[in-house]
Design a protein around this motif. Structure first.
Motif, short mmCIF file in Angstrom:
data_model
loop_
_atom_site.label_atom_id
_atom_site.label_comp_id
_atom_site.label_asym_id
_atom_site.label_seq_id
_atom_site.Cartn_x
_atom_site.Cartn_y
_atom_site.Cartn_z
N ASN A 108 19.62 74.56 59.36
CA ASN A 108 18.62 73.66 59.95
C ASN A 108 18.13 72.79 58.79
N HIS A 114 18.49 63.79 59.29
CA HIS A 114 18.54 62.39 59.70
C HIS A 114 18.72 61.43 58.53
N HIS A 134 18.53 73.20 65.45
CA HIS A 134 17.19 72.60 65.47
C HIS A 134 16.34 73.39 66.45
N VAL A 135 15.16 73.76 66.00
CA VAL A 135 14.25 74.54 66.84
C VAL A 135 13.84 73.70 68.06
N SER A 136 13.51 72.43 67.80
CA SER A 136 13.08 71.54 68.89
C SER A 136 14.28 70.77 69.44
N ARG A 145 15.09 60.76 65.23
CA ARG A 145 15.60 62.14 65.18
C ARG A 145 16.91 62.30 65.96
O1 LIG Z 1 11.77 69.48 60.30
C1 LIG Z 1 12.30 69.26 61.38
C2 LIG Z 1 12.70 70.39 62.22
C3 LIG Z 1 13.90 70.14 63.11
O2 LIG Z 1 15.08 70.27 62.34
C4 LIG Z 1 13.91 71.24 64.18
O3 LIG Z 1 14.18 72.38 63.83
O4 LIG Z 1 13.62 70.97 65.35
C5 LIG Z 1 13.89 68.75 63.71
C6 LIG Z 1 13.75 67.68 62.63
O5 LIG Z 1 13.73 66.39 63.22
C7 LIG Z 1 12.46 67.88 61.88
O6 LIG Z 1 12.36 66.93 60.83
#
Ligand SMILES: O=C1C[C@@](O)(C(=O)O)C[C@@H](O)[C@@H]1O
Length: 181
Positions: A108, A114, A134-136, A145
């Motif tokens: 991650n 990006h 990605h968590v989200s 993103r």
């Molecule tokens: O830091 C993060 C976390 C992330 O990678 C995620 O795990 O959803 C998503 C990225 O856009 C963000 O900058």
């Protein structure tokens, strides 16, 4: 005559244990490698704050929870090495190290996803499977993103599963490396 032989014997005595140690540790490493496979789980910037940072987006569970969940789904013979850094160069060094020490990478990259061609290049120099997590759900968020440099290298991409995404990635890696459940 004595003065030339004595230093030679001393030098030989000094060298031998070091040579023996080197041989032993390489042999040992080969033996361990033959039995253990390591999945390196890399986390980029701000993920040290997982569980406390924007919990409405990233949830309440921490990286320690991620580690415990991933360990729980690993079959015997597979180990987890979970790391986090806020620094791009450190992540790159760890990916280089993984060329020798890991079978696969779950990554991650946080915001470096990006922006970082350098992380993509490092992953391209790694030969094993790579899964991006990605968590989200980055595709439901801001437009910046939506693009990932890492996805072009990844064997799989998981987004929006919360921290369960890491577990799913670990399971998938185990399938890809032939480590049965
Ligand atoms: O830091 C993060 C976390 C992330 O990678 C995620 O795990 O959803 C998503 C990225 O856009 C963000 O900058």
């Amino acid at each position: 005559m004595l003065s030339t032989r004595a230093p030679h014997r001393t030098a030989t005595r000094r060298l031998q244990p070091a040579v023996r140690r080197g041989y032993d540790s390489r042999t040992e490493q080969r033996a361990v490698k033959a039995h253990m496979q390591t999945i390196l789980i890399l986390n980029g910037p701000n993920l040290n704050l997982l569980g406390r940072r924007e919990p409405e987006i990233y949830g309440h569970e921490t990286l320690a929870d991620v580690e415990a969940r991933c360990r729980a789904v690993c079959p015997a013979g597979v180990s987890i090495d979970l790391r986090q850094s806020n620094h791009e160069g450190v992540l790159i060094d760890w990916i280089h190290e993984a060329r020798e020490s890991a079978t696969a990478i779950v990554i991650n990259p946080g915001a470096f996803t990006h922006t970082s061609i350098a992380i993509l290049d490092a992953l391209n120099a790694f030969e094993g499977p790579v899964i991006e997590v990605h968590v989200s759900n980055v595709h439901r968020r801001e437009a910046f993103r939506h693009h990932s440099y890492v996805s072009g290298r990844a064997d799989g991409v998981i987004a929006g599963f919360g921290i369960e995404g890491y577990e799913a990635a670990t399971r998938r890696i185990c399938t890809l490396i032939g480590a049965g459940h």
